[in-house]
Write a protein that holds these residues in place. Structure first.
Motif, PDB file in Angstrom:
ATOM      1  N   LEU A   1       0.830  -1.215   0.000  1.00 55.17           N
ATOM      2  CA  LEU A   1       0.000   0.000   0.000  1.00 55.17           C
ATOM      3  C   LEU A   1       0.861   1.261   0.000  1.00 55.17           C
ATOM      4  CD1 LEU A   1      -2.963  -0.874   2.381  1.00 55.17           C
ATOM      5  CD2 LEU A   1      -3.065  -0.374  -0.058  1.00 55.17           C
ATOM      6  N   LEU A   2       2.049   1.191   0.606  1.00 60.31           N
ATOM      7  CA  LEU A   2       2.960   2.336   0.559  1.00 60.31           C
ATOM      8  C   LEU A   2       3.383   2.636  -0.878  1.00 60.31           C
ATOM      9  CD1 LEU A   2       5.196   1.505   3.649  1.00 60.31           C
ATOM     10  CD2 LEU A   2       3.387   3.232   3.506  1.00 60.31           C
ATOM     11  N   ALA A   3       3.720   1.579  -1.603  1.00 63.77           N
ATOM     12  CA  ALA A   3       4.109   1.751  -3.009  1.00 63.77           C
ATOM     13  C   ALA A   3       2.920   2.204  -3.849  1.00 63.77           C
ATOM     14  CB  ALA A   3       4.683   0.456  -3.559  1.00 63.77           C
ATOM     15  N   VAL A   4       1.740   1.665  -3.558  1.00 63.27           N
ATOM     16  CA  VAL A   4       0.538   2.061  -4.298  1.00 63.27           C
ATOM     17  C   VAL A   4       0.251   3.539  -4.058  1.00 63.27           C
ATOM     18  CG1 VAL A   4      -1.965   1.746  -4.440  1.00 63.27           C
ATOM     19  CG2 VAL A   4      -0.472  -0.245  -4.354  1.00 63.27           C
ATOM     20  N   GLY A   5       0.250   3.963  -2.795  1.00 61.82           N
ATOM     21  CA  GLY A   5      -0.018   5.370  -2.476  1.00 61.82           C
ATOM     22  C   GLY A   5       1.020   6.308  -3.068  1.00 61.82           C
ATOM     23  N   GLY A   6       2.294   5.931  -2.949  1.00 60.38           N
ATOM     24  CA  GLY A   6       3.356   6.761  -3.522  1.00 60.38           C
ATOM     25  C   GLY A   6       3.268   6.854  -5.029  1.00 60.38           C
ATOM     26  N   SER A   7       2.953   5.748  -5.678  1.00 59.51           N
ATOM     27  CA  SER A   7       2.838   5.752  -7.135  1.00 59.51           C
ATOM     28  C   SER A   7       1.644   6.574  -7.600  1.00 59.51           C
ATOM     29  CB  SER A   7       2.716   4.326  -7.664  1.00 59.51           C
ATOM     30  OG  SER A   7       3.893   3.613  -7.429  1.00 59.51           O
ATOM     31  N   LEU A   8       0.535   6.471  -6.876  1.00 62.81           N
ATOM     32  CA  LEU A   8      -0.636   7.282  -7.239  1.00 62.81           C
ATOM     33  C   LEU A   8      -0.353   8.772  -7.050  1.00 62.81           C
ATOM     34  CD1 LEU A   8      -3.581   5.167  -5.812  1.00 62.81           C
ATOM     35  CD2 LEU A   8      -2.957   5.483  -8.206  1.00 62.81           C
ATOM     36  N   ALA A   9       0.337   9.121  -5.948  1.00 65.46           N
ATOM     37  CA  ALA A   9       0.695  10.522  -5.720  1.00 65.46           C
ATOM     38  C   ALA A   9       1.655  11.015  -6.807  1.00 65.46           C
ATOM     39  CB  ALA A   9       1.317  10.685  -4.337  1.00 65.46           C
ATOM     40  N   GLY A  10       2.624  10.183  -7.171  1.00 68.08           N
ATOM     41  CA  GLY A  10       3.552  10.552  -8.246  1.00 68.08           C
ATOM     42  C   GLY A  10       2.847  10.679  -9.582  1.00 68.08           C
ATOM     43  N   SER A  11       1.877   9.815  -9.820  1.00 65.67           N
ATOM     44  CA  SER A  11       1.102   9.883 -11.056  1.00 65.67           C
ATOM     45  C   SER A  11       0.334  11.200 -11.132  1.00 65.67           C
ATOM     46  CB  SER A  11       0.144   8.698 -11.129  1.00 65.67           C
ATOM     47  OG  SER A  11      -0.639   8.757 -12.280  1.00 65.67           O
ATOM     48  N   LEU A  12      -0.288  11.578 -10.025  1.00 67.13           N
ATOM     49  CA  LEU A  12      -1.012  12.850  -9.980  1.00 67.13           C
ATOM     50  C   LEU A  12      -0.077  14.011 -10.277  1.00 67.13           C
ATOM     51  CD1 LEU A  12      -3.597  14.484  -9.346  1.00 67.13           C
ATOM     52  CD2 LEU A  12      -2.833  14.493  -6.963  1.00 67.13           C
ATOM     53  N   LEU A  13       1.105  13.993  -9.673  1.00 65.01           N
ATOM     54  CA  LEU A  13       2.071  15.071  -9.923  1.00 65.01           C
ATOM     55  C   LEU A  13       2.492  15.120 -11.390  1.00 65.01           C
ATOM     56  CD1 LEU A  13       4.381  14.880  -6.785  1.00 65.01           C
ATOM     57  CD2 LEU A  13       2.705  16.640  -7.343  1.00 65.01           C
ATOM     58  N   CYS A  14       2.702  13.955 -11.982  1.00 64.21           N
ATOM     59  CA  CYS A  14       3.083  13.909 -13.399  1.00 64.21           C
ATOM     60  C   CYS A  14       1.981  14.481 -14.283  1.00 64.21           C
ATOM     61  CB  CYS A  14       3.414  12.481 -13.823  1.00 64.21           C
ATOM     62  SG  CYS A  14       4.983  11.867 -13.207  1.00 64.21           S
ATOM     63  N   PHE A  15       0.728  14.109 -14.011  1.00 64.54           N
ATOM     64  CA  PHE A  15      -0.375  14.622 -14.826  1.00 64.54           C
ATOM     65  C   PHE A  15      -0.520  16.136 -14.665  1.00 64.54           C
ATOM     66  CE2 PHE A  15      -2.165  10.141 -14.566  1.00 64.54           C
ATOM     67  CZ  PHE A  15      -1.779   9.837 -15.853  1.00 64.54           C
ATOM     68  N   LEU A  16      -0.345  16.642 -13.449  1.00 64.39           N
ATOM     69  CA  LEU A  16      -0.415  18.088 -13.234  1.00 64.39           C
ATOM     70  C   LEU A  16       0.742  18.801 -13.931  1.00 64.39           C
ATOM     71  CD1 LEU A  16      -1.493  18.241  -9.480  1.00 64.39           C
ATOM     72  CD2 LEU A  16      -2.898  18.711 -11.498  1.00 64.39           C
ATOM     73  N   ASP A  17       1.934  18.206 -13.858  1.00 63.20           N
ATOM     74  CA  ASP A  17       3.097  18.794 -14.533  1.00 63.20           C
ATOM     75  C   ASP A  17       2.898  18.809 -16.045  1.00 63.20           C
ATOM     76  OD1 ASP A  17       5.635  19.980 -14.524  1.00 63.20           O
ATOM     77  OD2 ASP A  17       6.630  18.046 -14.841  1.00 63.20           O
ATOM     78  N   GLY A  18       2.284  17.755 -16.595  1.00 62.19           N
ATOM     79  CA  GLY A  18       1.980  17.731 -18.025  1.00 62.19           C
ATOM     80  C   GLY A  18       1.041  18.859 -18.413  1.00 62.19           C
ATOM     81  N   CYS A  19       0.080  19.148 -17.551  1.00 61.07           N
ATOM     82  CA  CYS A  19      -0.836  20.266 -17.827  1.00 61.07           C
ATOM     83  C   CYS A  19      -0.098  21.595 -17.820  1.00 61.07           C
ATOM     84  CB  CYS A  19      -1.971  20.281 -16.806  1.00 61.07           C
ATOM     85  SG  CYS A  19      -3.097  18.881 -16.975  1.00 61.07           S
ATOM     86  N   VAL A  20       0.897  21.723 -16.941  1.00 65.74           N
ATOM     87  CA  VAL A  20       1.711  22.949 -16.915  1.00 65.74           C
ATOM     88  C   VAL A  20       2.461  23.101 -18.238  1.00 65.74           C
ATOM     89  CG1 VAL A  20       3.703  24.053 -15.815  1.00 65.74           C
ATOM     90  CG2 VAL A  20       1.905  23.037 -14.408  1.00 65.74           C
ATOM     91  N   TYR A  21       2.990  21.990 -18.772  1.00 65.06           N
ATOM     92  CA  TYR A  21       3.671  22.040 -20.070  1.00 65.06           C
ATOM     93  C   TYR A  21       2.707  22.459 -21.186  1.00 65.06           C
ATOM     94  CZ  TYR A  21       8.072  19.932 -18.564  1.00 65.06           C
ATOM     95  OH  TYR A  21       9.288  19.693 -17.969  1.00 65.06           O
ATOM     96  N   ILE A  22       1.486  21.971 -21.137  1.00 65.11           N
ATOM     97  CA  ILE A  22       0.493  22.336 -22.155  1.00 65.11           C
ATOM     98  C   ILE A  22       0.176  23.824 -22.072  1.00 65.11           C
ATOM     99  CG2 ILE A  22      -1.898  21.980 -22.916  1.00 65.11           C
ATOM    100  CD1 ILE A  22      -0.147  19.603 -23.582  1.00 65.11           C
TER     101      ILE A  22
END
Length: 184
Positions: free
Chosen positions: A16-37
């Protein structure tokens, strides 16, 4: 089951630690992609006002694709770990009985009728394969991003660039054909 077996078995919840960390990292990546757009739009409109178009906008869009793919890798990894170690849903579960599908819509607009095939991960090898495919796509996007900065001045440069494109295409073709049976 003995107490030792139970303790060892319960350690699976560390995933669950890896799941939570990966989901949080995924959210950050998607938000960062929006910043690039958004940055690509700013570059486009500024260059339109100046009357000088540059390749910076396309470069920002390619960077956005790269970051979105990294977010997708993290999302697939998190969902795969959850499915392998935490969830106890059967592989042959009918969509009507799948509790995850009942609440998996965004304000009722995008309801899933069944789990997508990429979510059905039954082993660590299958998870590694799916993550590996997306990582290869990230590498190809990075190669495309770097190729925008390469100046071709000789025939050898053009040949090297052509070989690079060919090998990239061949790697995608081989990856697709290696797991063609998995998609059926």
């Amino acid at each position: 089951m003995s107490a030792t077996d139970q303790v060892i078995f319960d350690f699976r919840f560390l995933a669950l630690l890896a799941v939570g960390g990966s989901l949080a990292g995924s959210l950050l990546c998607f938000l960062d992609g929006c910043v690039y757009i958004i940055d690509a739009y700013k570059i486009y409109w500024n260059s339109c006002l100046k009357g000088v178009l540059s390749g910076k906008m396309v470069l920002r869009l390619v960077e956005a694709i790269d970051v979105y793919l990294a977010g997708t890798v993290m999302l697939i990894f998190a969902m795969g770990l959850y499915g392998l170690f935490i969830s106890n849903a059967a592989d042959n579960l009918a969509p009507a009985d799948d509790r995850a599908l009942k609440g998996s819509s965004l304000f009722g607009m995008f309801a899933l009728r069944e789990r997508p095939r990429w979510m059905k991960i039954s082993s660590l090898d299958e998870l590694k394969t799916k993550v590996g495919h997306v990582i290869v796509m990230i590498l190809l996007v990075k190669m495309f991003e770097k190729s925008k900065m390469v100046t071709i001045s000789t025939g050898l440069d053009l040949l090297s660039y052509s070989v690079c494109i060919f090998l990239s295409s061949a790697s995608l073709y081989i990856l697709h054909n290696l797991h063609k049976d998995d998609h059926k």
